[in-house]
Design an enzyme around this catalytic site. Structure first.
Site, short mmCIF file in Angstrom:
data_model
loop_
_atom_site.label_atom_id
_atom_site.label_comp_id
_atom_site.label_asym_id
_atom_site.label_seq_id
_atom_site.Cartn_x
_atom_site.Cartn_y
_atom_site.Cartn_z
N LEU A 112 0.85 -1.22 0.18
CA LEU A 112 0.15 0.06 -0.09
C LEU A 112 1.00 1.56 -0.01
O LEU A 112 1.32 1.60 0.89
CB LEU A 112 -0.91 0.26 1.18
N ALA A 160 -0.40 4.41 -1.13
CA ALA A 160 -1.18 5.30 -2.57
C ALA A 160 -1.38 7.09 -1.72
O ALA A 160 -1.69 7.44 -1.83
CB ALA A 160 -2.83 5.68 -2.60
N ARG A 212 2.41 15.13 6.62
CA ARG A 212 2.36 15.19 7.92
C ARG A 212 4.34 15.42 7.50
O ARG A 212 4.64 16.07 8.05
CB ARG A 212 2.26 14.29 9.08
N GLN A 249 -4.93 3.59 -6.97
CA GLN A 249 -6.20 4.18 -6.79
C GLN A 249 -6.22 5.80 -5.85
O GLN A 249 -6.04 6.70 -5.53
CB GLN A 249 -6.18 3.65 -4.92
N TYR A 260 2.92 -1.57 3.83
CA TYR A 260 3.15 -0.68 3.69
C TYR A 260 4.03 0.06 3.65
O TYR A 260 5.63 -0.19 3.65
CB TYR A 260 2.64 -0.10 5.31
N ASP A 297 5.00 3.05 3.45
CA ASP A 297 6.32 3.66 4.93
C ASP A 297 6.55 3.06 6.01
O ASP A 297 6.79 3.61 7.17
CB ASP A 297 4.74 5.90 5.44
N ASN A 325 -1.58 -3.18 15.45
CA ASN A 325 -1.23 -3.30 14.93
C ASN A 325 0.14 -2.30 13.68
O ASN A 325 -0.58 -0.77 14.26
CB ASN A 325 -2.79 -2.38 14.10
N ARG A 371 37.74 9.59 -8.38
CA ARG A 371 36.79 9.70 -9.49
C ARG A 371 36.18 8.21 -10.05
O ARG A 371 37.29 7.83 -10.33
CB ARG A 371 36.32 10.90 -9.81
N TYR A 404 42.31 17.77 -21.67
CA TYR A 404 40.79 18.09 -22.40
C TYR A 404 41.28 19.67 -23.10
O TYR A 404 41.81 20.82 -22.30
CB TYR A 404 39.57 18.53 -20.87
C1 UD1 Z 1 -2.68 2.58 9.55
C2 UD1 Z 1 -3.79 1.38 10.09
C3 UD1 Z 1 -3.55 1.12 11.87
C4 UD1 Z 1 -1.75 0.83 11.81
C5 UD1 Z 1 -0.98 1.73 11.25
C6 UD1 Z 1 0.29 1.57 11.58
C7 UD1 Z 1 -5.80 1.06 8.98
C8 UD1 Z 1 -6.84 1.38 9.31
N1 UD1 Z 1 -4.88 1.33 10.08
O1 UD1 Z 1 -2.74 3.62 10.14
O2 UD1 Z 1 -4.13 -0.28 12.94
O3 UD1 Z 1 -1.04 0.68 12.92
O4 UD1 Z 1 -1.34 1.79 9.84
O5 UD1 Z 1 1.70 2.42 10.77
O6 UD1 Z 1 -5.27 0.29 8.36
N2 UD1 Z 1 -3.25 3.96 1.86
C9 UD1 Z 1 -3.10 4.02 0.89
N3 UD1 Z 1 -4.42 3.81 0.37
C10 UD1 Z 1 -5.40 4.85 1.54
C11 UD1 Z 1 -4.73 5.63 2.77
C12 UD1 Z 1 -3.62 4.36 3.11
O7 UD1 Z 1 -2.60 3.08 0.10
O8 UD1 Z 1 -6.50 5.49 1.30
C13 UD1 Z 1 -1.33 3.44 2.62
C14 UD1 Z 1 -0.74 4.47 2.52
O9 UD1 Z 1 0.49 5.04 1.53
C15 UD1 Z 1 0.30 3.60 3.47
C16 UD1 Z 1 -0.51 2.62 4.66
O10 UD1 Z 1 -1.53 2.70 3.90
O11 UD1 Z 1 1.47 3.59 3.81
C17 UD1 Z 1 -0.81 3.13 5.39
O12 UD1 Z 1 -1.57 4.52 5.81
P1 UD1 Z 1 -1.97 5.17 7.01
O13 UD1 Z 1 -2.86 6.21 6.75
O14 UD1 Z 1 -0.73 5.64 7.33
O15 UD1 Z 1 -2.28 4.50 7.85
P2 UD1 Z 1 -2.12 4.43 9.51
O16 UD1 Z 1 -2.69 5.97 9.71
O17 UD1 Z 1 -0.79 4.53 10.52
CA CA Z 2 1.33 4.66 8.78
#
Ligand code: UD1
Ligand code: CA
Length: 477
Positions: free
Chosen positions: A31, A33, A38, A96, A123, A125, A190, A354, A408
């Site tokens: 994931l 998107a 922040r 998405q 994820y 991130d 989580n 270099r 050169y």
């Molecule tokens: C999410 C989890 C939370 C967990 C945390 C850990 C959910 C609802 N919550 O929260 O339980 O403790 O991660 O870091 O899953 N993303 C998409 N599309 C979206 C939303 C998010 O691709 O519509 C991706 C983001 O780019 C990111 C990841 O999903 O890589 C997590 O999204 P983020 O919004 O950071 O979730 P958290 O609020 O951190």
């Molecule tokens: Ca997050």
């Protein structure tokens, strides 16, 4: 000059891919998107660099280590830039837009997912997750079991909480913003990483609703759906919190960088290197070290670096894509990149190698000497203030202070060829293309534009005169 593989040398990177025991194909869904508000950046969050590599790059590397049959990336924010950064055949892309939550994100990826697969969700991130943890997690999942990576944090603020029943069975996940005060006291969080059989995942995704505090489709709600369907939920608690650190802002990015740095430095130390201060050594690539290597403070490694036994690196050096032979010493403040260095060389302080510098054994490159695209033969020395570019230098050559290969002409580059045993006097300009024969001697201050014959003294110099009856001007009052 290439010294072959030393079996004692250990890689600072994690081990090779392992074979999974499970028969179902493994699909990995990442994931990526989200915008990452922040971060306060024009760059999409998953492209922010950690140890010189985008966050998503770290995740992909861990993913590739599991040898999945497919990798699907759900992208959205900064879609084009993200796709361009990871333009590989391994990856399938799902868009998405708009971004309606992690559950919605997974839905977008599902058309690419194989029906009988186990789906490992990562994820973009959460970059530091280790391959061996993922292998363990995948091993816990099966046709009727999903596995979930959790972590116990002293400060769980912001994370979804993992709620268990009295027998310790996971029941559901509640997001920070939807949790009751009692649920907020739970410190098991989580991580977002889970492994779910594709068929069940499809079924549960269809049941997700967005009637929660954020109006989003939460992936985390599938846990409660699994419990309702009597599908086993297998939690795995991560050993180290840094491994599952989610990057939402630049402070967390710096925290992850520090964790990464420390991890790499520990690997270097266990492979046989002394690090004066592991908090002041940056590994942004893959470093192989021999035994009894010594690394002083503020050294930055990038790309692929190999250091032979007993190599010593002085303070404030940057080493990028370089192979250094045993017993070579690099002194303070040197910048060395895309070069090959033999054994027993002395480089620096303030030296610059270099791309394309190839130094044989026992070469000395001293302060303020720059070497580019040149071969320097065994035992040759350029100790002070010189530029060696596009040159082939034999063995036992002495390049005097202030010598420059004028490679050169304003349009094209030309080579300088210097035979074995040549002595180039200080302050000489060698105007390429030019050849100095073996054992030639060049008088100091010469501008050499034609071949200097072997074994002879060649010099080019205006006559020195002393002016008689000359007196210094006196300041007018
Ligand atoms: C999410 C989890 C939370 C967990 C945390 C850990 C959910 C609802 N919550 O929260 O339980 O403790 O991660 O870091 O899953 N993303 C998409 N599309 C979206 C939303 C998010 O691709 O519509 C991706 C983001 O780019 C990111 C990841 O999903 O890589 C997590 O999204 P983020 O919004 O950071 O979730 P958290 O609020 O951190
Ligand atoms: Ca997050």
């Amino acid at each position: 000059m290439s010294r072959g593989k030393n079996p004692k040398r250990k890689s600072a990177k994690t081990s090779a891919p392992r074979q999974r025991q499970i028969l179902a194909p493994l699909n990995i869904l990442i994931l990526a998107a989200g915008q990452g508000k922040r971060m306060n950046s024009a760059v999409p969050k998953v492209l922010q660099p950690l140890a010189g590599r985008p966050l998503l790059g770290h995740v992909l590397l861990a993913a590739a280590g599991l040898a999945p049959s497919q990798v699907v990336i759900v992208h959205g924010h900064g879609a084009e830039a993200v796709r361009e950064a990871f333009d590989t055949a391994l990856v399938k892309w799902a868009l998405q837009s708009p971004q309606l939550g992690t559950g919605h994100a997974v839905m977008q990826g599902m058309p690419h997912i194989e029906n009988d697969a186990l789906v490992l969700i990562l994820y973009g991130d959460v970059p530091l997750v280790r391959e061996r943890t993922l292998v363990q997690l995948v091993g816990l999942a099966g046709p009727r079991a999903l596995s979930l990576l959790t972590v116990k944090l002293p400060d769980p603020h912001g994370y979804g909480r993992v709620l268990r029943d009295k027998r310790g069975q996971v029941r559901r996940i509640v997001e920070q913003r939807d949790a009751s005060p009692g649920e907020l006291r739970v410190n098991e969080c989580n991580t977002g990483v889970m492994c779910v059989p594709a068929g069940l995942l499809r079924k549960w995704l269809a049941k997700l609703r967005n009637d929660n505090a954020q109006g989003e489709y939460y992936l985390t709600d599938i846990i409660a759906l699994a419990v309702r369907d009597k599908v086993q939920v297998m939690p795995l608690i991560a050993e180290e919190a840094s491994e599952v650190l989610g990057i939402n802002d630049r402070a967390q990015l710096a925290q992850a960088e520090a964790a990464y740095r420390l991890q790499r430095c520990r690997e270097l130390m266990s492979a046989g290197a002394t690090l004066v201060d592991p908090s002041r050594c940056d590994v942004r690539g893959v470093v192989d070290v021999g035994r009894d290597v010594f690394i002083d403070v503020n050294v930055v490694f990038e790309g692929r670096v190999t250091l032979g036994d007993r190599v010593r690196i002085g303070p404030n050096c940057v080493l990028r894509d370089i192979d250094i032979g045993a017993d070579t010493q690099v002194f303070a403040n040197s910048l060395l990149e895309q070069s090959l260095v033999g054994r027993d060389c002395r480089i620096g302080p303030f030296a610059r190698l270099r791309p394309g510098a190839k130094l044989a054994d026992e070469v000395h490159i001293g302060n303020f000497v720059e070497v580019k695209n040149s071969d320097v033969g065994k035992g040759s020395k350029a100790n002070h203030l010189a530029y060696i570019g596009d040159a082939t230098i034999g063995a036992g050559v002495n390049v005097g202070a202030g010598t420059i290969t004028c490679n050169y002409d304003g349009a094209n580059k030309h080579r300088t060829v210097i035979g074995d045993g040549v002595f180039v006097g200080s302050g000489s300009m060698l105007v390429a293309p030019v050849t100095l024969g073996a054992q030639a001697t060049i008088g100091a201050g010469s501008t050499i534009t034609r071949e200097a014959p072997a074994g002879r003294l060649t010099l080019e110099r205006a006559q020195q005169i002393t002016v008689e009856n000359w007196s210094r001007p006196v300041k007018v009052r």
